[in-house]
Design an enzyme around this catalytic site. Sequence first.
Site, mmCIF file in Angstrom:
data_model
loop_
_atom_site.group_PDB
_atom_site.id
_atom_site.type_symbol
_atom_site.label_atom_id
_atom_site.label_comp_id
_atom_site.label_asym_id
_atom_site.label_seq_id
_atom_site.Cartn_x
_atom_site.Cartn_y
_atom_site.Cartn_z
ATOM 1 N N PRO A 144 0.787 -1.232 0.000
ATOM 2 C CA PRO A 144 0.000 0.000 0.000
ATOM 3 C C PRO A 144 0.824 1.289 0.000
ATOM 4 O O PRO A 144 1.832 1.393 0.689
ATOM 5 C CB PRO A 144 -0.831 -0.108 1.281
ATOM 6 C CG PRO A 144 -0.174 -1.152 2.101
ATOM 7 C CD PRO A 144 0.505 -2.085 1.140
ATOM 8 N N ASN A 145 0.328 2.218 -0.792
ATOM 9 C CA ASN A 145 0.838 3.595 -0.901
ATOM 10 C C ASN A 145 2.151 3.709 -1.663
ATOM 11 O O ASN A 145 2.646 4.819 -1.868
ATOM 12 C CB ASN A 145 0.963 4.258 0.482
ATOM 13 C CG ASN A 145 -0.386 4.442 1.131
ATOM 14 O OD1 ASN A 145 -1.329 4.884 0.478
ATOM 15 N ND2 ASN A 145 -0.514 4.069 2.394
ATOM 16 N N ALA A 152 3.156 -0.899 4.771
ATOM 17 C CA ALA A 152 2.629 -0.827 6.141
ATOM 18 C C ALA A 152 2.131 -2.189 6.647
ATOM 19 O O ALA A 152 2.135 -2.448 7.858
ATOM 20 C CB ALA A 152 1.511 0.204 6.211
ATOM 21 N N ARG A 173 6.096 12.216 -2.818
ATOM 22 C CA ARG A 173 6.124 12.746 -1.458
ATOM 23 C C ARG A 173 7.209 12.029 -0.657
ATOM 24 O O ARG A 173 7.683 10.970 -1.051
ATOM 25 C CB ARG A 173 4.759 12.514 -0.774
ATOM 26 C CG ARG A 173 3.651 13.368 -1.338
ATOM 27 C CD ARG A 173 2.331 13.066 -0.652
ATOM 28 N NE ARG A 173 2.496 12.963 0.793
ATOM 29 C CZ ARG A 173 1.822 12.119 1.572
ATOM 30 N NH1 ARG A 173 0.967 11.281 1.047
ATOM 31 N NH2 ARG A 173 2.013 12.091 2.874
ATOM 32 N N ARG A 212 13.701 3.546 12.335
ATOM 33 C CA ARG A 212 12.551 4.452 12.304
ATOM 34 C C ARG A 212 11.709 4.288 13.579
ATOM 35 O O ARG A 212 12.201 3.885 14.608
ATOM 36 C CB ARG A 212 11.748 4.197 11.015
ATOM 37 C CG ARG A 212 12.595 4.465 9.752
ATOM 38 C CD ARG A 212 11.795 4.340 8.493
ATOM 39 N NE ARG A 212 10.699 5.317 8.449
ATOM 40 C CZ ARG A 212 9.690 5.264 7.572
ATOM 41 N NH1 ARG A 212 9.662 4.285 6.667
ATOM 42 N NH2 ARG A 212 8.733 6.170 7.596
ATOM 43 N N TYR A 258 12.039 8.063 1.380
ATOM 44 C CA TYR A 258 11.930 7.010 0.366
ATOM 45 C C TYR A 258 12.696 7.301 -0.926
ATOM 46 O O TYR A 258 12.681 6.494 -1.846
ATOM 47 C CB TYR A 258 10.452 6.747 0.045
ATOM 48 C CG TYR A 258 9.673 6.289 1.266
ATOM 49 C CD1 TYR A 258 10.023 5.126 1.940
ATOM 50 C CD2 TYR A 258 8.593 7.040 1.755
ATOM 51 C CE1 TYR A 258 9.325 4.713 3.063
ATOM 52 C CE2 TYR A 258 7.884 6.628 2.879
ATOM 53 C CZ TYR A 258 8.267 5.470 3.525
ATOM 54 O OH TYR A 258 7.574 5.053 4.640
ATOM 55 N N ASN A 281 7.509 -6.038 -1.077
ATOM 56 C CA ASN A 281 7.576 -4.935 -0.116
ATOM 57 C C ASN A 281 6.151 -4.795 0.430
ATOM 58 O O ASN A 281 5.294 -4.176 -0.206
ATOM 59 C CB ASN A 281 8.032 -3.628 -0.774
ATOM 60 C CG ASN A 281 8.148 -2.507 0.264
ATOM 61 O OD1 ASN A 281 7.688 -2.639 1.399
ATOM 62 N ND2 ASN A 281 8.758 -1.395 -0.131
ATOM 63 N N HIS A 334 12.583 -3.454 1.805
ATOM 64 C CA HIS A 334 12.124 -2.132 2.232
ATOM 65 C C HIS A 334 13.081 -1.074 1.724
ATOM 66 O O HIS A 334 14.304 -1.252 1.784
ATOM 67 C CB HIS A 334 12.046 -2.040 3.765
ATOM 68 C CG HIS A 334 11.038 -2.979 4.329
ATOM 69 N ND1 HIS A 334 9.694 -2.750 4.239
ATOM 70 C CD2 HIS A 334 11.182 -4.169 4.937
ATOM 71 C CE1 HIS A 334 9.052 -3.754 4.780
ATOM 72 N NE2 HIS A 334 9.930 -4.650 5.207
ATOM 73 N N GLU A 340 11.748 -10.316 1.428
ATOM 74 C CA GLU A 340 11.085 -9.067 1.824
ATOM 75 C C GLU A 340 12.045 -7.901 1.605
ATOM 76 O O GLU A 340 13.222 -8.008 1.957
ATOM 77 C CB GLU A 340 10.714 -9.169 3.307
ATOM 78 C CG GLU A 340 10.102 -7.919 3.893
ATOM 79 C CD GLU A 340 9.874 -8.061 5.411
ATOM 80 O OE1 GLU A 340 9.956 -9.185 5.949
ATOM 81 O OE2 GLU A 340 9.641 -7.022 6.041
ATOM 82 N N ASP A 388 0.513 -15.474 6.781
ATOM 83 C CA ASP A 388 -0.024 -16.831 6.632
ATOM 84 C C ASP A 388 -0.078 -17.255 5.164
ATOM 85 O O ASP A 388 0.168 -18.414 4.830
ATOM 86 C CB ASP A 388 -1.424 -16.925 7.252
ATOM 87 C CG ASP A 388 -1.387 -16.907 8.780
ATOM 88 O OD1 ASP A 388 -0.286 -17.022 9.356
ATOM 89 O OD2 ASP A 388 -2.467 -16.775 9.396
HETATM 90 O O1 CA2 Z 1 10.633 1.416 3.636
HETATM 91 C C1 CA2 Z 1 9.738 0.774 3.066
HETATM 92 O O2 CA2 Z 1 9.848 0.295 1.954
HETATM 93 C C2 CA2 Z 1 8.374 0.628 3.763
HETATM 94 O O3 CA2 Z 1 7.874 -0.661 3.446
HETATM 95 C C3 CA2 Z 1 7.483 1.710 3.184
HETATM 96 C C4 CA2 Z 1 6.108 1.767 3.827
HETATM 97 C C5 CA2 Z 1 6.229 1.821 5.361
HETATM 98 O O4 CA2 Z 1 4.942 1.756 5.945
HETATM 99 C C6 CA2 Z 1 7.097 0.700 5.901
HETATM 100 O O5 CA2 Z 1 7.207 0.862 7.311
HETATM 101 C C7 CA2 Z 1 8.473 0.741 5.279
HETATM 102 C C8 CA2 Z 1 5.343 2.992 3.349
HETATM 103 C C9 CA2 Z 1 5.101 3.009 1.859
HETATM 104 C C10 CA2 Z 1 4.409 4.280 1.507
HETATM 105 O O6 CA2 Z 1 5.237 5.021 0.626
HETATM 106 C C11 CA2 Z 1 5.068 6.369 0.538
HETATM 107 C C12 CA2 Z 1 5.756 6.992 -0.472
HETATM 108 C C13 CA2 Z 1 5.653 8.346 -0.624
HETATM 109 C C14 CA2 Z 1 4.851 9.074 0.234
HETATM 110 C C15 CA2 Z 1 4.169 8.450 1.246
HETATM 111 C C16 CA2 Z 1 4.258 7.080 1.389
#
Ligand code: CA2
Length: 162
Positions: A10-11, A77, A18, A107, A23, A74, A100, A98, A87
């Site tokens: 997600p996201n 969240a 952003r 963090r 990221y 990946n 990230h 996996e 599962d």
């Molecule tokens: O570091 C990673 O790849 C994460 O999987 C990214 C997730 C976060 O919840 C994990 O803890 C670590 C968030 C992905 C959302 O990506 C965004 C990108 C730009 C702006 C906002 C969110």
Amino acid sequence: MKKILVIHGPNLQLLGQRAPSIYGTADLTAINRDLKAVAAKHKVRLDIVQSNHEGEIVDRIGKAKRTHDALLINPAAYTHTSVAIRDAIEAAGLLAVEVHLSNIYAREPFRHQSLIAPVCKGQVSGFGPTSYRLGLEAVATLLAPVHAAKARPSVRVRHRAA
Ligand code: CA2
């Protein structure tokens, strides 16, 4: 040709728009382009999906059991919350890695736990888009015949007895 399913959680479609300090500036299209180049080098096939929905990710993993040889994920969240995805990976029995972008251990405390890591072969965290590249290198290397044979104990035993 070995087939690898890449799942972006997600996201991650927001990458590049952003939060560049966390990221980076690469968007998902650039990351996918990179992954396809790595896949071509290793002569493996990639299918790539992004989903914001836990159930859809669970369904994709369930189907991959019949259609793919490995999973690069990946979980975003869902890393920290999803027993359902954990599962599904365990039930599929697929080689899974996996990845990230950020170092989740550097963090907020709620990101320090991954529910997914225990059902994966390994985890790459903190290298930006390079985490994906390294993760795919690991998957492709482990799927290569020389490593795949080592992972089958019965093959080794027969060989020794002969
Ligand atoms: O570091 C990673 O790849 C994460 O999987 C990214 C997730 C976060 O919840 C994990 O803890 C670590 C968030 C992905 C959302 O990506 C965004 C990108 C730009 C702006 C906002 C969110």
